[in-house]
Design a protein around this motif. Structure first.
Motif, short mmCIF file in Angstrom:
data_model
loop_
_atom_site.label_atom_id
_atom_site.label_comp_id
_atom_site.label_asym_id
_atom_site.label_seq_id
_atom_site.Cartn_x
_atom_site.Cartn_y
_atom_site.Cartn_z
N HIS A 45 0.83 -1.22 0.00
CA HIS A 45 0.00 0.00 0.00
C HIS A 45 0.87 1.26 0.00
CE1 HIS A 45 0.63 0.74 4.32
NE2 HIS A 45 0.04 1.90 4.14
N PHE A 91 7.25 8.04 16.09
CA PHE A 91 6.66 6.88 15.40
C PHE A 91 5.23 6.62 15.88
CE2 PHE A 91 7.14 2.00 14.72
CZ PHE A 91 6.51 2.09 13.48
N SER A 95 2.08 7.37 13.54
CA SER A 95 1.30 6.16 13.20
C SER A 95 -0.15 6.33 13.62
CB SER A 95 1.87 4.92 13.89
OG SER A 95 3.19 4.71 13.51
N HIS A 98 -1.81 8.49 11.10
CA HIS A 98 -1.91 7.77 9.83
C HIS A 98 -2.97 6.65 9.90
CE1 HIS A 98 -0.44 6.35 6.01
NE2 HIS A 98 -0.01 5.20 6.49
N PHE A 99 -2.95 5.88 10.99
CA PHE A 99 -3.96 4.82 11.16
C PHE A 99 -5.35 5.44 11.33
CE2 PHE A 99 -0.72 1.60 13.10
CZ PHE A 99 -0.24 1.34 11.84
N LEU A 126 -4.10 1.66 18.36
CA LEU A 126 -2.71 1.25 18.52
C LEU A 126 -2.45 0.82 19.97
CD1 LEU A 126 -0.08 0.97 17.00
CD2 LEU A 126 0.46 3.33 17.54
N LEU A 130 -1.15 -2.63 21.67
CA LEU A 130 0.10 -2.67 22.45
C LEU A 130 -0.16 -2.97 23.92
CD1 LEU A 130 1.98 0.41 20.90
CD2 LEU A 130 2.15 -1.99 20.24
N THR A 137 4.95 -6.40 24.35
CA THR A 137 5.32 -5.07 23.85
C THR A 137 6.48 -4.51 24.67
OG1 THR A 137 3.01 -4.68 23.26
CG2 THR A 137 4.40 -2.74 23.43
N ILE A 140 9.75 -6.06 23.73
CA ILE A 140 10.25 -5.60 22.42
C ILE A 140 10.81 -4.17 22.55
CG2 ILE A 140 9.57 -5.01 20.05
CD1 ILE A 140 7.55 -7.30 20.21
N LEU A 141 10.12 -3.37 23.36
CA LEU A 141 10.55 -1.97 23.51
C LEU A 141 11.80 -1.83 24.40
CD1 LEU A 141 7.16 -0.06 23.96
CD2 LEU A 141 8.68 -0.04 21.98
N LEU A 196 -0.02 -10.26 20.25
CA LEU A 196 0.44 -8.98 19.69
C LEU A 196 0.58 -8.96 18.17
CD1 LEU A 196 1.59 -6.11 20.15
CD2 LEU A 196 3.84 -7.14 20.40
N PHE A 268 10.72 -2.96 13.52
CA PHE A 268 9.74 -1.86 13.58
C PHE A 268 10.39 -0.50 13.29
CE2 PHE A 268 7.14 -5.05 15.81
CZ PHE A 268 6.02 -4.96 15.00
N SER A 275 7.88 4.33 6.66
CA SER A 275 6.55 4.92 6.89
C SER A 275 6.58 6.44 6.92
CB SER A 275 5.97 4.46 8.23
OG SER A 275 5.86 3.08 8.25
N HIS A 278 6.09 8.02 3.61
CA HIS A 278 4.79 7.50 3.15
C HIS A 278 3.63 8.25 3.82
CE1 HIS A 278 1.44 4.82 2.47
NE2 HIS A 278 1.35 4.56 3.76
N ILE A 279 3.77 8.47 5.12
CA ILE A 279 2.70 9.14 5.87
C ILE A 279 2.50 10.57 5.35
CG2 ILE A 279 2.14 10.07 8.18
CD1 ILE A 279 3.37 7.45 9.33
#
Ligand code: RET
Length: 292
Positions: A45, A91, A95, A98-99, A126, A130, A137, A140-141, A196, A268, A275, A278-279
């Motif tokens: 996309h 981010f 996001s 954008h979402f 979002l 998360l 999450t 990962i963070l 997740l 990510f 992104s 793109h955004i």
């Protein structure tokens, strides 16, 4: 709602329910589904940003476009490198906006407070994803930020976000449609309880990427060069392939140096890099085609 979008969303809900009802499904299936949705709609996309920017773009203009696109990626990479916490915050914020935009495609919105209202909707979903899988999450963070949020705090954040985002939409006199209600009352709890990567990819794929791609096609098909699904798909391929190949290559080399969480975080961060431009282009595209 376009019937392809409807089928995607029903499929997405089905996938989530499957993983909620059968939590013992081996994790490999989560990765397979993640990979399929990412390759089929997630990355593509964003593969025609040059065309949504200018459908009749010439070779020399395409060159300038690519230079600008890469410049934005380089600037954002520098922020990730030196100020990772700020980069992460950017981010999340971009996001959310954008979402959020994809919840209001083809809807007429008033000018005042629209960006805030859109971002709150995106932020709510979002955060549902998360905070619903907070332990995962959080790990990962961990290469970027160590955060502790207990369950009451997490639920408090989600309830506040839901109330404020709905309240602002109503204050703007933007009608709450049946889809809006279903998103808050059915989609949100389903995403909250799913693992997740499944909840993220289903939301990203079917509530964001697919509706955005259909909108891109709706506008671009008015040009003879892209007036069939086949022509449109051919246009998506080169940049989608380059992005996937680039991300794949970087992760492949990183695998030997980084631990699992660092690899996820790097993935990510790479997604955030592609992104960012793109955004910006998508925002200009949507604003050109709607009233806000
Ligand atoms: C899922 C997830 C994250 C957020 C991902 C986001 C925010 C992705 C946004 C993608 C966009 C905007 C794509 C553009 O089309 C974190 C917090 C990094 C780490 C935990 C897992």
């Amino acid at each position: 709602m376009n019937h392809i979008e409807k089928i995607g969303k029903i499929l997405g809900i089905g996938v989530n329910l499957l993983f909620i009802l059968f939590p013992s499904i081996p994790e490999i299936y989560q990765w397979i589904i993640f990979g399929i949705i990412l390759v089929l709609v997630g990355i593509p996309h964003g593969g025609i940003d040059h065309l949504i920017h200018n459908p009749t773009i010439k070779k020399s203009e395409l060159f300038n476009f690519i230079i600008k696109y890469l410049f934005l990626i380089v600037i954002y990479s520098i922020i990730w490198l030196y100020l990772p916490k700020i980069a992460l915050l950017i981010f999340i914020l971009m996001s959310s906006y954008h979402f959020g935009q994809s919840h209001f495609i083809q809807r007429i919105l008033p000018k005042k407070f629209t960006s805030l209202s859109i971002s709150l909707r995106g932020l709510f979903f979002l955060f549902i994803i998360l905070l619903g899988s907070w332990e995962r999450t959080k790990t990962i963070l961990s290469p970027v930020i160590i955060l502790e949020l207990d369950i009451n705090y997490r639920l408090g954040i989600l309830i506040c976000l839901a109330l404020v985002s709905i309240g602002l939409q109503l204050a703007q006199r933007v009608k709450m449609t049946v889809s809006d209600f279903l998103e808050y009352l059915v989609l949100a709890p389903i995403l909250y309880f799913s693992p997740l990567f499944i909840s993220f990819i289903v939301y990203f794929g079917f509530w964001h990427a697919l509706p955005s791609m259909l909108e891109e096609y709706r506008v671009l098909r008015t040009f003879t060069a892209y007036n069939s699904v086949k022509k449109f798909i051919v246009q998506l391929l080169p940049f989608s392939f380059i992005s996937l190949f680039g991300i794949g290559l970087i992760l492949f080399f990183a695998l030997s140096y980084l631990d699992e969480n660092e690899v996820f975080m790097l993935f990510f961060a790479l997604v955030s890099l592609i992104s960012f431009p793109h955004i910006l282009y998508m925002d200009a595209f949507l604003k050109k085609n709607y009233q806000y």
